[in-house]
Design an enzyme around this catalytic site. Structure first.
Site, PDB file in Angstrom:
ATOM      1  N   ARG A 182    -109.805  60.840 -19.947  1.00  0.00           N
ATOM      2  CA  ARG A 182    -109.812  61.855 -18.862  1.00  0.00           C
ATOM      3  C   ARG A 182    -110.192  61.240 -17.509  1.00  0.00           C
ATOM      4  NH1 ARG A 182    -112.229  65.188 -22.855  1.00  0.00           N
ATOM      5  NH2 ARG A 182    -110.608  66.452 -23.817  1.00  0.00           N
TER       6      ARG A 182
ATOM      7  N   LYS B 152    -101.783  59.201  -5.158  1.00  0.00           N
ATOM      8  CA  LYS B 152    -100.662  59.747  -5.936  1.00  0.00           C
ATOM      9  C   LYS B 152    -100.315  58.738  -7.018  1.00  0.00           C
ATOM     10  CE  LYS B 152     -98.212  62.824  -2.782  1.00  0.00           C
ATOM     11  NZ  LYS B 152     -96.962  63.040  -2.015  1.00  0.00           N
TER      12      LYS B 152
ATOM     13  N   GLU C 297     -91.562  52.213   6.190  1.00  0.00           N
ATOM     14  CA  GLU C 297     -92.729  53.099   6.062  1.00  0.00           C
ATOM     15  C   GLU C 297     -93.755  52.816   7.161  1.00  0.00           C
ATOM     16  OE1 GLU C 297     -93.075  55.613   3.901  1.00  0.00           O
ATOM     17  OE2 GLU C 297     -91.730  55.193   2.215  1.00  0.00           O
TER      18      GLU C 297
ATOM     19  N   LYS D 109    -102.398  56.815   7.161  1.00  0.00           N
ATOM     20  CA  LYS D 109    -102.229  57.548   5.893  1.00  0.00           C
ATOM     21  C   LYS D 109    -103.556  58.155   5.459  1.00  0.00           C
ATOM     22  CE  LYS D 109    -100.328  57.799   1.389  1.00  0.00           C
ATOM     23  NZ  LYS D 109     -99.374  57.375   0.409  1.00  0.00           N
TER      24      LYS D 109
ATOM     25  N   GLU E 118    -101.742  67.717  -0.841  1.00  0.00           N
ATOM     26  CA  GLU E 118    -100.461  68.103  -0.240  1.00  0.00           C
ATOM     27  C   GLU E 118    -100.205  69.599  -0.300  1.00  0.00           C
ATOM     28  OE1 GLU E 118     -97.305  65.225  -0.827  1.00  0.00           O
ATOM     29  OE2 GLU E 118     -95.799  66.745  -0.394  1.00  0.00           O
TER      30      GLU E 118
ATOM     31  N   ARG F  85    -100.151  66.820   4.511  1.00  0.00           N
ATOM     32  CA  ARG F  85     -99.726  65.579   3.826  1.00  0.00           C
ATOM     33  C   ARG F  85     -98.204  65.483   3.739  1.00  0.00           C
ATOM     34  NH1 ARG F  85    -102.534  62.332  -1.214  1.00  0.00           N
ATOM     35  NH2 ARG F  85    -100.966  60.677  -1.287  1.00  0.00           N
TER      36      ARG F  85
ATOM     37  N   ASN G 133     -93.799  62.712   4.391  1.00  0.00           N
ATOM     38  CA  ASN G 133     -92.438  62.721   3.845  1.00  0.00           C
ATOM     39  C   ASN G 133     -91.367  62.679   4.930  1.00  0.00           C
ATOM     40  OD1 ASN G 133     -93.362  62.882   1.198  1.00  0.00           O
ATOM     41  ND2 ASN G 133     -93.553  65.109   1.305  1.00  0.00           N
TER      42      ASN G 133
ATOM     43  N   HIS H 106     -87.927  61.494   4.149  1.00  0.00           N
ATOM     44  CA  HIS H 106     -87.791  61.418   2.700  1.00  0.00           C
ATOM     45  C   HIS H 106     -86.829  62.454   2.104  1.00  0.00           C
ATOM     46  CE1 HIS H 106     -90.998  58.584   3.132  1.00  0.00           C
ATOM     47  NE2 HIS H 106     -91.108  58.387   1.838  1.00  0.00           N
TER      48      HIS H 106
ATOM     49  N   HIS I 156     -84.518  60.679  -0.254  1.00  0.00           N
ATOM     50  CA  HIS I 156     -84.506  60.939  -1.702  1.00  0.00           C
ATOM     51  C   HIS I 156     -83.115  61.361  -2.164  1.00  0.00           C
ATOM     52  CE1 HIS I 156     -89.129  61.648  -2.067  1.00  0.00           C
ATOM     53  NE2 HIS I 156     -88.802  60.385  -2.228  1.00  0.00           N
TER      54      HIS I 156
ATOM     55  N   HIS J  44     -85.847  52.317  -2.110  1.00  0.00           N
ATOM     56  CA  HIS J  44     -86.507  53.469  -1.505  1.00  0.00           C
ATOM     57  C   HIS J  44     -86.643  53.345   0.023  1.00  0.00           C
ATOM     58  CE1 HIS J  44     -89.259  56.821  -1.028  1.00  0.00           C
ATOM     59  NE2 HIS J  44     -90.138  56.007  -0.467  1.00  0.00           N
TER      60      HIS J  44
HETATM   61  N1  GLY Z   1     -95.957  58.806  -0.046  1.00  0.00           N
HETATM   62  C1  GLY Z   1     -96.351  60.071   0.404  1.00  0.00           C
HETATM   63  C2  GLY Z   1     -97.732  60.460   0.012  1.00  0.00           C
HETATM   64  O1  GLY Z   1     -98.480  59.661  -0.503  1.00  0.00           O
HETATM   65  O2  GLY Z   1     -98.094  61.586   0.211  1.00  0.00           O
END
Ligand code: GLY
Length: 381
Positions: free
Chosen positions: A131, A153, A195, A236, A246, A250, A254, A257, A261, A276
Protein backbone atom coordinates in the site's frame (compact mmCIF):
# COMPACT_ATOMS: atom_id res chain seq x y z
CA UNK A 1 36.01 14.73 -12.68
CA UNK A 2 37.44 18.26 -13.09
CA UNK A 3 37.49 20.45 -10.01
CA UNK A 4 34.92 22.76 -11.65
CA UNK A 5 32.59 19.80 -12.22
CA UNK A 6 33.22 18.64 -8.64
CA UNK A 7 32.29 22.08 -7.32
CA UNK A 8 29.07 22.14 -9.26
CA UNK A 9 28.33 18.62 -8.09
CA UNK A 10 28.62 19.74 -4.47
CA UNK A 11 26.01 22.43 -5.09
CA UNK A 12 23.30 21.17 -7.39
CA UNK A 13 20.35 23.41 -8.04
CA UNK A 14 17.82 22.42 -5.41
CA UNK A 15 14.13 22.79 -6.26
CA UNK A 16 11.86 22.21 -3.28
CA UNK A 17 8.37 20.82 -3.78
CA UNK A 18 6.47 21.92 -0.66
CA UNK A 19 3.75 19.30 -0.35
CA UNK A 20 3.48 19.08 3.45
CA UNK A 21 4.42 15.65 4.74
CA UNK A 22 5.10 14.60 1.12
CA UNK A 23 7.50 17.47 0.40
CA UNK A 24 10.68 16.59 -1.49
CA UNK A 25 13.69 18.01 -3.25
CA UNK A 26 14.60 17.88 -6.93
CA UNK A 27 18.36 18.09 -7.35
CA UNK A 28 19.59 19.24 -10.76
CA UNK A 29 23.20 19.31 -11.93
CA UNK A 30 25.99 17.73 -13.95
CA UNK A 31 27.59 14.61 -12.50
CA UNK A 32 25.01 14.03 -9.77
CA UNK A 33 24.84 10.30 -10.56
CA UNK A 34 28.26 10.00 -8.93
CA UNK A 35 26.90 11.06 -5.55
CA UNK A 36 23.40 9.60 -5.97
CA UNK A 37 24.24 6.68 -3.67
CA UNK A 38 25.02 8.84 -0.65
CA UNK A 39 22.14 11.22 -1.39
CA UNK A 40 19.67 8.32 -1.57
CA UNK A 41 21.19 6.64 1.49
CA UNK A 42 20.62 9.89 3.41
CA UNK A 43 16.88 9.18 3.17
CA UNK A 44 17.49 6.54 5.82
CA UNK A 45 16.34 3.28 4.20
CA UNK A 46 17.80 -0.16 4.94
CA UNK A 47 17.15 -1.55 1.45
CA UNK A 48 16.65 -0.32 -2.11
CA UNK A 49 15.25 -2.01 -5.22
CA UNK A 50 16.60 -0.36 -8.37
CA UNK A 51 14.27 -0.58 -11.37
CA UNK A 52 15.92 0.17 -14.70
CA UNK A 53 15.90 -0.78 -18.38
CA UNK A 54 18.28 -2.58 -20.71
CA UNK A 55 19.64 0.68 -22.15
CA UNK A 56 20.29 2.57 -18.94
CA UNK A 57 20.99 -0.35 -16.58
CA UNK A 58 24.29 -1.47 -18.12
CA UNK A 59 25.59 2.12 -17.97
CA UNK A 60 24.65 3.18 -14.45
CA UNK A 61 22.91 0.49 -12.37
CA UNK A 62 26.02 -1.33 -11.15
CA UNK A 63 27.73 1.85 -9.97
CA UNK A 64 24.57 3.03 -8.22
CA UNK A 65 24.06 -0.39 -6.60
CA UNK A 66 27.67 -0.41 -5.39
CA UNK A 67 27.38 3.11 -4.02
CA UNK A 68 24.22 2.19 -2.11
CA UNK A 69 25.78 -1.05 -0.83
CA UNK A 70 28.80 0.92 0.36
CA UNK A 71 26.39 3.05 2.38
CA UNK A 72 25.09 -0.10 4.10
CA UNK A 73 21.89 -0.69 2.09
CA UNK A 74 20.73 -4.09 0.84
CA UNK A 75 20.34 -3.62 -2.92
CA UNK A 76 18.61 -5.51 -5.72
CA UNK A 77 18.19 -4.61 -9.40
CA UNK A 78 15.37 -5.44 -11.80
CA UNK A 79 15.98 -4.69 -15.48
CA UNK A 80 13.19 -4.38 -18.05
CA UNK A 81 13.09 -3.94 -21.82
CA UNK A 82 13.11 -0.30 -23.01
CA UNK A 83 10.07 1.26 -24.68
CA UNK A 84 6.48 2.25 -24.02
CA UNK A 85 5.24 -1.37 -24.20
CA UNK A 86 7.04 -1.98 -20.91
CA UNK A 87 4.33 -0.02 -19.05
CA UNK A 88 2.14 -3.13 -18.91
CA UNK A 89 0.25 -5.17 -16.32
CA UNK A 90 2.74 -8.00 -16.87
CA UNK A 91 5.71 -5.79 -16.02
CA UNK A 92 3.88 -4.23 -13.07
CA UNK A 93 3.53 -7.75 -11.69
CA UNK A 94 7.19 -8.43 -12.40
CA UNK A 95 8.35 -5.26 -10.61
CA UNK A 96 5.99 -5.75 -7.64
CA UNK A 97 7.21 -9.34 -7.22
CA UNK A 98 10.85 -8.25 -7.51
CA UNK A 99 10.27 -5.54 -4.88
CA UNK A 100 8.58 -8.02 -2.54
CA UNK A 101 11.31 -10.64 -3.14
CA UNK A 102 13.84 -7.98 -2.21
CA UNK A 103 11.95 -7.60 1.10
CA UNK A 104 11.39 -3.90 0.59
CA UNK A 105 9.42 -2.59 3.55
CA UNK A 106 7.58 0.66 4.15
CA UNK A 107 10.73 2.55 5.20
CA UNK A 108 12.72 1.25 2.25
CA UNK A 109 13.04 2.53 -1.29
CA UNK A 110 12.28 1.74 -4.89
CA UNK A 111 14.72 3.63 -7.13
CA UNK A 112 13.56 4.37 -10.68
CA UNK A 113 16.67 4.67 -12.84
CA UNK A 114 15.61 5.46 -16.39
CA UNK A 115 13.29 7.59 -18.51
CA UNK A 116 9.57 8.19 -18.19
CA UNK A 117 8.55 4.59 -18.80
CA UNK A 118 10.66 3.29 -15.92
CA UNK A 119 9.69 6.21 -13.67
CA UNK A 120 5.96 5.71 -14.25
CA UNK A 121 6.09 1.93 -13.83
CA UNK A 122 8.44 1.84 -10.84
CA UNK A 123 6.54 4.70 -9.21
CA UNK A 124 3.25 2.86 -9.62
CA UNK A 125 4.76 -0.35 -8.20
CA UNK A 126 6.01 1.72 -5.24
CA UNK A 127 2.51 3.17 -4.83
CA UNK A 128 0.83 -0.22 -4.55
CA UNK A 129 3.37 -2.59 -2.97
CA UNK A 130 2.49 -2.82 0.74
CA UNK A 131 0.00 0.00 0.00
CA UNK A 132 2.88 2.35 -0.65
CA UNK A 133 6.64 2.39 -0.19
CA UNK A 134 8.94 5.35 -0.76
CA UNK A 135 10.59 5.86 -4.11
CA UNK A 136 13.32 7.95 -5.69
CA UNK A 137 13.42 9.13 -9.27
CA UNK A 138 16.74 9.21 -11.11
CA UNK A 139 15.47 10.37 -14.52
CA UNK A 140 17.85 9.84 -17.42
CA UNK A 141 16.04 11.56 -20.32
CA UNK A 142 15.24 15.26 -20.76
CA UNK A 143 11.53 14.45 -20.97
CA UNK A 144 11.56 12.65 -17.63
CA UNK A 145 13.80 15.25 -15.96
CA UNK A 146 11.47 18.12 -16.81
CA UNK A 147 8.10 16.38 -16.64
CA UNK A 148 7.32 12.81 -15.65
CA UNK A 149 9.69 12.44 -12.68
CA UNK A 150 8.13 15.44 -10.94
CA UNK A 151 4.60 15.66 -9.58
CA UNK A 152 3.76 12.10 -8.60
CA UNK A 153 1.80 10.83 -11.61
CA UNK A 154 2.59 7.12 -11.90
CA UNK A 155 0.96 4.38 -13.91
CA UNK A 156 0.84 1.90 -16.75
CA UNK A 157 -1.03 1.62 -20.03
CA UNK A 158 -4.12 -0.51 -20.59
CA UNK A 159 -5.63 -1.73 -23.85
CA UNK A 160 -8.06 1.20 -23.40
CA UNK A 161 -5.28 3.77 -23.59
CA UNK A 162 -2.11 5.24 -22.16
CA UNK A 163 -1.72 5.93 -18.43
CA UNK A 164 -5.27 4.84 -17.66
CA UNK A 165 -4.26 2.72 -14.67
CA UNK A 166 -2.20 4.54 -12.09
CA UNK A 167 -1.92 6.49 -8.88
CA UNK A 168 -0.65 9.77 -7.55
CA UNK A 169 2.43 8.88 -5.52
CA UNK A 170 5.06 11.55 -4.91
CA UNK A 171 8.73 10.57 -4.95
CA UNK A 172 10.86 11.21 -1.86
CA UNK A 173 13.71 12.65 -3.93
CA UNK A 174 14.46 13.39 -7.58
CA UNK A 175 18.07 13.40 -8.81
CA UNK A 176 18.40 14.84 -12.32
CA UNK A 177 21.96 14.48 -13.63
CA UNK A 178 22.04 16.69 -16.69
CA UNK A 179 25.33 15.14 -17.90
CA UNK A 180 23.39 11.95 -18.68
CA UNK A 181 21.73 13.89 -21.50
CA UNK A 182 25.09 14.27 -23.29
CA UNK A 183 24.56 10.85 -24.86
CA UNK A 184 20.82 11.14 -25.41
CA UNK A 185 19.89 10.73 -29.12
CA UNK A 186 19.17 14.13 -30.66
CA UNK A 187 15.61 13.13 -31.44
CA UNK A 188 14.95 12.35 -27.75
CA UNK A 189 16.61 15.61 -26.72
CA UNK A 190 14.39 17.57 -29.07
CA UNK A 191 11.29 15.73 -27.89
CA UNK A 192 12.07 16.56 -24.27
CA UNK A 193 12.76 20.16 -25.23
CA UNK A 194 9.15 20.56 -26.39
CA UNK A 195 8.12 20.17 -22.74
CA UNK A 196 10.72 22.74 -21.64
CA UNK A 197 9.38 25.32 -24.11
CA UNK A 198 5.86 24.42 -22.95
CA UNK A 199 6.52 25.87 -19.48
CA UNK A 200 7.29 29.26 -21.02
CA UNK A 201 4.21 29.10 -23.19
CA UNK A 202 1.96 28.23 -20.24
CA UNK A 203 2.62 31.23 -18.00
CA UNK A 204 6.14 32.57 -18.34
CA UNK A 205 6.78 34.65 -21.47
CA UNK A 206 10.20 35.64 -20.12
CA UNK A 207 11.25 32.00 -19.87
CA UNK A 208 10.06 31.39 -23.43
CA UNK A 209 12.14 34.34 -24.66
CA UNK A 210 15.10 32.97 -22.65
CA UNK A 211 14.60 29.59 -24.37
CA UNK A 212 14.58 31.30 -27.76
CA UNK A 213 17.94 32.87 -26.90
CA UNK A 214 19.51 29.85 -25.19
CA UNK A 215 18.14 26.66 -26.72
CA UNK A 216 21.41 25.83 -28.47
CA UNK A 217 23.35 25.95 -25.19
CA UNK A 218 20.68 23.78 -23.57
CA UNK A 219 21.24 21.18 -26.28
CA UNK A 220 25.04 21.57 -26.11
CA UNK A 221 25.13 20.96 -22.35
CA UNK A 222 26.17 24.38 -21.07
CA UNK A 223 25.04 25.72 -17.68
CA UNK A 224 21.86 26.84 -19.47
CA UNK A 225 20.83 23.17 -19.61
CA UNK A 226 20.83 22.91 -15.81
CA UNK A 227 18.91 26.17 -15.56
CA UNK A 228 16.34 25.00 -18.14
CA UNK A 229 15.77 21.72 -16.30
CA UNK A 230 15.58 23.45 -12.92
CA UNK A 231 13.23 26.17 -14.17
CA UNK A 232 10.98 23.55 -15.77
CA UNK A 233 10.87 21.67 -12.46
CA UNK A 234 10.12 24.89 -10.55
CA UNK A 235 7.30 25.70 -12.96
CA UNK A 236 5.86 22.21 -12.70
CA UNK A 237 6.26 22.13 -8.91
CA UNK A 238 4.34 25.43 -8.62
CA UNK A 239 1.40 23.99 -10.50
CA UNK A 240 1.51 20.63 -8.69
CA UNK A 241 1.55 22.33 -5.30
CA UNK A 242 -1.55 24.34 -6.28
CA UNK A 243 -3.41 21.32 -7.63
CA UNK A 244 -1.74 18.00 -6.89
CA UNK A 245 -4.61 15.82 -8.11
CA UNK A 246 -5.56 17.77 -11.26
CA UNK A 247 -8.92 19.09 -10.26
CA UNK A 248 -8.05 22.49 -11.70
CA UNK A 249 -4.84 24.29 -12.67
CA UNK A 250 -2.73 21.18 -13.20
CA UNK A 251 -4.56 20.72 -16.49
CA UNK A 252 -2.52 23.69 -17.78
CA UNK A 253 0.41 21.27 -17.99
CA UNK A 254 -1.55 19.60 -20.77
CA UNK A 255 -1.00 22.56 -23.11
CA UNK A 256 -0.46 20.99 -26.54
CA UNK A 257 -1.45 17.56 -25.29
CA UNK A 258 -5.03 17.30 -26.64
CA UNK A 259 -3.80 17.53 -30.23
CA UNK A 260 -0.58 15.69 -29.32
CA UNK A 261 -2.30 12.69 -27.74
CA UNK A 262 -4.66 12.43 -30.73
CA UNK A 263 -1.67 12.28 -33.08
CA UNK A 264 0.04 9.67 -30.90
CA UNK A 265 -3.12 7.58 -31.06
CA UNK A 266 -3.46 7.98 -34.82
CA UNK A 267 0.15 6.89 -35.30
CA UNK A 268 -0.60 3.85 -33.08
CA UNK A 269 2.05 4.96 -30.55
CA UNK A 270 4.65 3.94 -33.11
CA UNK A 271 7.80 5.72 -31.97
CA UNK A 272 9.31 5.32 -35.43
CA UNK A 273 6.65 7.79 -36.60
CA UNK A 274 6.07 10.03 -33.61
CA UNK A 275 7.33 10.17 -30.03
CA UNK A 276 5.39 11.91 -27.27
CA UNK A 277 7.41 15.13 -27.33
CA UNK A 278 7.02 15.46 -31.08
CA UNK A 279 3.25 15.10 -30.67
CA UNK A 280 3.44 17.79 -27.98
CA UNK A 281 5.45 20.09 -30.27
CA UNK A 282 2.83 19.83 -33.02
CA UNK A 283 0.18 20.17 -30.32
CA UNK A 284 1.73 23.36 -28.91
CA UNK A 285 1.90 24.90 -32.34
CA UNK A 286 -1.70 23.85 -33.06
CA UNK A 287 -2.93 25.10 -29.68
CA UNK A 288 -1.61 28.57 -30.53
CA UNK A 289 -2.89 28.39 -34.11
CA UNK A 290 -6.30 27.28 -32.81
CA UNK A 291 -6.26 30.13 -30.27
CA UNK A 292 -5.52 32.54 -33.10
CA UNK A 293 -8.23 30.90 -35.26
CA UNK A 294 -10.74 31.54 -32.47
CA UNK A 295 -9.61 35.17 -32.29
CA UNK A 296 -8.16 34.73 -28.81
CA UNK A 297 -4.44 35.12 -29.48
CA UNK A 298 -2.46 37.18 -31.98
CA UNK A 299 -1.44 35.21 -35.09
CA UNK A 300 2.06 36.64 -34.61
CA UNK A 301 2.37 34.71 -31.33
CA UNK A 302 1.36 31.47 -33.06
CA UNK A 303 3.98 32.17 -35.73
CA UNK A 304 6.61 32.84 -33.06
CA UNK A 305 5.84 29.56 -31.30
CA UNK A 306 6.11 27.65 -34.54
CA UNK A 307 9.33 29.44 -35.53
CA UNK A 308 11.04 28.52 -32.28
CA UNK A 309 9.98 24.87 -32.22
CA UNK A 310 11.05 24.52 -35.85
CA UNK A 311 14.42 26.11 -35.10
CA UNK A 312 14.93 23.46 -32.41
CA UNK A 313 14.26 20.78 -35.03
CA UNK A 314 10.75 19.87 -33.91
CA UNK A 315 7.69 19.15 -36.07
CA UNK A 316 4.95 21.79 -35.88
CA UNK A 317 2.25 20.92 -38.41
CA UNK A 318 -0.11 18.04 -39.13
CA UNK A 319 1.77 17.54 -42.40
CA UNK A 320 4.94 16.79 -40.40
CA UNK A 321 3.57 13.47 -39.12
CA UNK A 322 5.36 10.69 -41.02
CA UNK A 323 2.79 8.50 -42.75
CA UNK A 324 0.04 11.12 -42.40
CA UNK A 325 -2.11 12.56 -39.63
CA UNK A 326 -5.43 10.95 -40.60
CA UNK A 327 -8.67 12.71 -41.49
CA UNK A 328 -10.51 15.38 -39.53
CA UNK A 329 -12.95 12.73 -38.30
CA UNK A 330 -10.18 10.43 -37.19
CA UNK A 331 -8.51 13.28 -35.32
CA UNK A 332 -11.77 14.30 -33.65
CA UNK A 333 -12.50 10.71 -32.76
CA UNK A 334 -9.05 10.32 -31.21
CA UNK A 335 -9.63 13.51 -29.17
CA UNK A 336 -13.06 12.32 -28.05
CA UNK A 337 -11.43 9.32 -26.36
CA UNK A 338 -9.11 11.52 -24.39
CA UNK A 339 -9.48 11.92 -20.63
CA UNK A 340 -10.34 15.58 -21.15
CA UNK A 341 -13.81 15.05 -22.64
CA UNK A 342 -17.03 15.88 -20.77
CA UNK A 343 -20.47 15.32 -22.32
CA UNK A 344 -19.13 15.43 -25.90
CA UNK A 345 -17.49 18.86 -25.44
CA UNK A 346 -13.72 19.06 -25.40
CA UNK A 347 -11.50 20.80 -22.92
CA UNK A 348 -8.55 22.53 -24.52
CA UNK A 349 -5.74 24.54 -23.07
CA UNK A 350 -5.76 27.71 -25.13
CA UNK A 351 -3.80 30.95 -24.92
CA UNK A 352 -4.37 34.68 -25.09
CA UNK A 353 -0.68 35.16 -25.79
CA UNK A 354 2.66 33.47 -25.17
CA UNK A 355 2.78 32.89 -21.40
CA UNK A 356 -0.97 33.41 -20.98
CA UNK A 357 -2.61 30.02 -21.29
CA UNK A 358 -5.94 29.08 -19.76
CA UNK A 359 -8.25 26.10 -19.42
CA UNK A 360 -11.06 26.29 -21.96
CA UNK A 361 -13.80 23.74 -21.22
CA UNK A 362 -16.81 23.19 -23.45
CA UNK A 363 -15.14 23.83 -26.80
CA UNK A 364 -17.65 23.17 -29.56
CA UNK A 365 -16.45 20.21 -31.68
CA UNK A 366 -17.65 22.09 -34.83
CA UNK A 367 -15.06 24.80 -34.16
CA UNK A 368 -12.37 22.14 -33.83
CA UNK A 369 -13.63 20.50 -37.02
CA UNK A 370 -13.44 23.78 -38.93
CA UNK A 371 -9.94 24.48 -37.65
CA UNK A 372 -8.59 21.01 -38.43
CA UNK A 373 -10.24 21.11 -41.85
CA UNK A 374 -8.40 24.35 -42.59
CA UNK A 375 -5.11 22.89 -41.33
CA UNK A 376 -5.49 19.77 -43.47
CA UNK A 377 -6.61 21.72 -46.56
CA UNK A 378 -3.51 23.87 -46.23
CA UNK A 379 -1.40 20.73 -46.66
CA UNK A 380 -2.71 20.27 -50.21
CA UNK A 381 -2.88 23.72 -51.78
N1 GLY B 1 2.48 15.68 -17.41
C1 GLY B 1 1.40 16.40 -16.87
C2 GLY B 1 1.27 16.29 -15.40
O1 GLY B 1 2.14 15.77 -14.73
O2 GLY B 1 0.29 16.73 -14.87
Amino acid sequence: MTSAAALRDISPINVHVPLGDRAYHILVGRGLIETAGSRIAALGARAAAIVTDEHVGPLYADALAQALTAQGLRVSVVTLPPGEATKSYANLEKVCDAVLSAKIERGDLVVALGGGVIGDLAGFAAAVVRRGVRFVQVPTSLLSQVDSSVGGKTGINSRHGKNLVGAFHQPSLVIADTALLDTLPLREMRAGYAEVAKYGLIDDARFFAWCEANWQSIFAGGPERDEAVAQSCRAKADVVVRDEHETGDRALLNLGHTFGHALEKITAYDSARLVHGEGVAIGLSLAFRFSAFLGLAPATDAERVERHLKAAGLPTRLGDVPGGCGTVDQLLDAMAQDKKVKGGALTFILARAIGQSFIAPGIDPDKVRAFLGREIDALHP
